[in-house]
Design a protein around this motif. Structure first.
Motif, short mmCIF file in Angstrom:
data_model
loop_
_atom_site.label_atom_id
_atom_site.label_comp_id
_atom_site.label_asym_id
_atom_site.label_seq_id
_atom_site.Cartn_x
_atom_site.Cartn_y
_atom_site.Cartn_z
N PRO A 65 -10.23 -4.12 1.08
CA PRO A 65 -9.18 -4.26 0.08
C PRO A 65 -8.12 -3.19 0.26
O PRO A 65 -8.44 -2.04 0.57
CB PRO A 65 -9.93 -4.07 -1.24
CG PRO A 65 -11.18 -3.35 -0.89
CD PRO A 65 -11.51 -3.74 0.52
N ILE A 66 -6.90 -3.59 0.12
CA ILE A 66 -5.83 -2.60 0.22
C ILE A 66 -5.61 -2.04 -1.17
O ILE A 66 -5.23 -2.75 -2.09
CB ILE A 66 -4.55 -3.26 0.75
CG1 ILE A 66 -4.79 -3.74 2.17
CG2 ILE A 66 -3.38 -2.31 0.68
CD1 ILE A 66 -3.75 -4.71 2.67
N GLN A 67 -5.92 -0.75 -1.29
CA GLN A 67 -5.78 -0.15 -2.62
C GLN A 67 -4.31 0.08 -2.91
O GLN A 67 -3.59 0.60 -2.09
CB GLN A 67 -6.49 1.20 -2.64
CG GLN A 67 -7.98 1.03 -2.65
CD GLN A 67 -8.66 2.37 -2.57
OE1 GLN A 67 -8.04 3.39 -2.28
NE2 GLN A 67 -9.95 2.38 -2.82
N THR A 69 -1.72 2.16 -4.16
CA THR A 69 -1.55 3.54 -4.59
C THR A 69 -0.33 3.67 -5.47
O THR A 69 -0.01 4.74 -5.94
CB THR A 69 -1.43 4.46 -3.37
OG1 THR A 69 -0.76 3.74 -2.35
CG2 THR A 69 -2.78 4.88 -2.88
N LEU A 72 -0.66 5.36 -8.69
CA LEU A 72 -0.82 6.82 -8.78
C LEU A 72 0.20 7.42 -9.72
O LEU A 72 -0.02 8.42 -10.37
CB LEU A 72 -0.61 7.45 -7.40
CG LEU A 72 -1.82 7.56 -6.50
CD1 LEU A 72 -1.40 8.11 -5.15
CD2 LEU A 72 -2.86 8.46 -7.13
N VAL A 73 1.36 6.84 -9.72
CA VAL A 73 2.45 7.42 -10.50
C VAL A 73 2.91 6.42 -11.56
O VAL A 73 3.40 5.36 -11.24
CB VAL A 73 3.63 7.76 -9.58
CG1 VAL A 73 4.73 8.42 -10.37
CG2 VAL A 73 3.18 8.63 -8.43
N GLU A 75 5.40 5.57 -14.75
CA GLU A 75 6.77 5.98 -15.04
C GLU A 75 6.88 6.71 -16.39
O GLU A 75 7.66 6.33 -17.24
CB GLU A 75 7.70 4.77 -14.99
CG GLU A 75 7.91 4.22 -13.60
CD GLU A 75 8.36 5.29 -12.60
OE1 GLU A 75 7.80 5.32 -11.50
OE2 GLU A 75 9.24 6.08 -12.94
N LYS A 191 1.38 12.18 -13.59
CA LYS A 191 1.87 11.49 -14.79
C LYS A 191 0.68 10.95 -15.58
O LYS A 191 -0.38 10.66 -15.01
CB LYS A 191 2.77 10.32 -14.38
CG LYS A 191 3.89 10.68 -13.41
CD LYS A 191 4.99 11.43 -14.12
CE LYS A 191 6.25 11.52 -13.28
NZ LYS A 191 6.13 12.24 -12.03
N ARG A 196 -6.00 8.83 -10.37
CA ARG A 196 -6.95 9.92 -10.16
C ARG A 196 -6.87 10.89 -11.33
O ARG A 196 -6.18 11.89 -11.26
CB ARG A 196 -6.64 10.64 -8.85
CG ARG A 196 -6.82 9.71 -7.68
CD ARG A 196 -6.36 10.38 -6.41
NE ARG A 196 -6.36 9.39 -5.35
CZ ARG A 196 -6.99 9.53 -4.19
NH1 ARG A 196 -7.66 10.61 -3.93
NH2 ARG A 196 -6.94 8.60 -3.28
#
Lengths: 221, 259
Positions: A65-67, A69, A72-73, A75, A191, A196
């Motif tokens: 699976p393509i995580q 990312t 991660l941020v 808005e 944010k 994580r």
């Protein structure tokens, strides 16, 4: 009309297929000699089998699976912890192959770990639970953070324990560096809602993540 | 002689550009350098105006000789690039068929290693440009090299390709006499974009041990060098990308990164 029965083909595990292919490809066969005659009958690996071996690995690789990312941020603006309003001290530690920064305010103390024989392992615990250790008249649960966060293999060379949560838990680490005195502008803060949640941000120019001890303690509980 | 393999299990990350850029710099520094193209797409071969569809002799000939139990003659496969001290064994499209037609596989993973050994006294550096697919060619290149250079585009999906590559390295390490040393090289870095900066931060966080400290910037001069068929260092030695590759080469030669 009767159709032919379908014969199932058993494929080996992807890693097993790949290591089998590697063993064959990298077999140390003698130097090629055009003049030498082949006297021994040779066992041919059928092209179909070699194809299957290669494709078994390729398919598995493709199917990972393509995580995303992107998550991660989020808005939204970061919320700084209270201790980060002025200057603060961070301890940079090495856990496994990675460096992490830990805010000193989140640490109860640091204890040396002389060897795994100091730990009493308890059956049936998760992989990150390395055992319990007697520390200042109570029992400390020793935690392999890399395993807990699923970021790396189990740490084998722990020499210190970072004691957190008023002595309830200890995080193993390999080595300690000098504490750093920094301020909020030295950190790229995560944010809210970042995937994580165990890290508060990244130290600018330091290639290391700032651990969020509060979130890590929540995970342990 | 040093053998460096340039690979990533993702395409379009700057493998060929990195090969030509490093090869051109090595040659400019007076080091005899051979590039071997084993990517069936033949981008490196096309870079120097050779046609991977129509060459009589190519890296494919090496594999063919070994499969036919003949001693390959690497010397006869070497082409000039127009830059002194920089030679090429080109690719052929037929390389793409190797995984399907290699009936007898024993030792077929060591063809490039033996080629490099046969050219030991002829070159100071051998650079192998790889296909982005795990198979006989990539395994050959990983078995042959002293160091693996993994260009990684500073973009999220490219970082996933790096994870795949790391898994391959772990598997290869079990078959090699020594651990494969590798260096991750961020490419296509555009400091104005968030994607580039965030990707670089992720690389620093997760791959710090093997990450080169710099990043190769996006630079239109690289494309222009490719159009001119010249290594970037010969096309425009003052470009930002060449400055960056020079720093990379210096740190690779001093074995500062990824050791």
């Amino acid at each position: 009309m009767k159709s032919k029965p379908v014969v199932p083909i058993a494929l080996v595990e992807a890693d097993q297929a790949f290591s089998g292919l590697l063993d064959t490809l990298l077999a140390d066969v003698p130097e090629y000699d055009a003049t030498a005659e082949i006297t021994e009958p040779s066992i041919e690996v059928s092209p179909q089998i070699s194809e299957v071996l290669v494709e078994a690995e390729l398919n598995i690789v493709e199917l990972q699976p393509i995580q995303s990312t992107e998550t991660l941020v989020a808005e939204t603006s970061p919320v700084l912890p209270d201790w980060a309003k002025g200057e603060f001290k961070l301890l940079v530690v090495k856990m496994g192959e990675m460096r992490f920064a830990v805010p000193l305010v989140g640490l109860s103390s640091i204890a040396p770990l002389k060897g795994d024989d100091e730990l009493t392992s308890i059956p049936g615990q998760p992989a990150w639970h390395k055992g319990v250790m007697s520390y200042r008249d109570s029992n400390l649960v020793v935690v392999d953070l890399g395993v807990l966060l699923d970021t790396q293999e189990a740490e084998e060379e722990s020499t210190y324990i970072l004691v957190i949560d008023e002595g309830r838990y200890g995080l193993t680490c390999r080595s300690l560096e000098e504490p750093l005195t920094l301020s909020a502008s030295d950190i790229n803060w995560s944010k809210p809602g970042a995937r994580r949640d165990w890290m508060s941000g990244m130290l600018k120019d330091q290639m290391c993540a700032l651990l969020n001890i509060e979130k890590i303690t929540q995970r342990l509980k | 002689m040093k053998v460096w393999t340039i690979a990533n299990q993702k395409g379009g990350v700057g493998k060929t550009t990195t090969t030509v850029a490093l090869g051109g710099l090595l040659a400019a520094w007076g080091l005899r350098t051979l590039m071997i193209d084993v990517d069936p797409h033949g981008s490196l071969t096309s870079y120097f105006r050779y046609d991977p569809d129509s060459l009589d002799e190519s890296s494919y000939s090496l594999f063919r000789s070994v499969a036919e139990k003949k001693s390959p003659d690497p010397q006869s496969l070497i082409y000039q690039t127009g830059t002194e001290g920089l030679d090429l064994i080109p690719a052929a499209v037929a390389l793409a068929t190797l995984d399907r037609q290699s009936g007898r596989l024993e030792g077929m993973g060591l063809v490039l290693k033996r080629t490099a050994e046969a050219l030991q006294s002829e070159y100071d550096y051998v650079l192998i440009d790889c296909p982005p697919v795990l198979g006989i060619l990539l395994i050959n290149a990983l078995a042959a090299c002293d160091r693996l250079i993994i260009p990684v585009q500073t973009e999220f999906l490219a970082i996933k390709g790096l994870e795949r590559m790391k898994h391959t390295i772990e598997m290869i390490d079990k078959s090699r006499p020594s651990r494969l040393q590798y260096t991750v090289v961020p490419t296509f870095f555009d400091k104005r974009t968030r994607a580039s900066n965030d990707s670089l931060a992720i690389l620093r966080r997760n791959h710090a041990e093997h990450l080169w400290g710099g990043a190769v910037p996006i630079d239109t001069r690289l494309r222009e060098a490719s159009r001119a068929g010249l290594p970037p260092a010969m096309f425009d030695p003052s470009s930002r990308a060449v400055a960056s590759y020079t720093e990379l080469l210096e740190s690779l030669m001093q074995e500062k990164v990824g050791t």
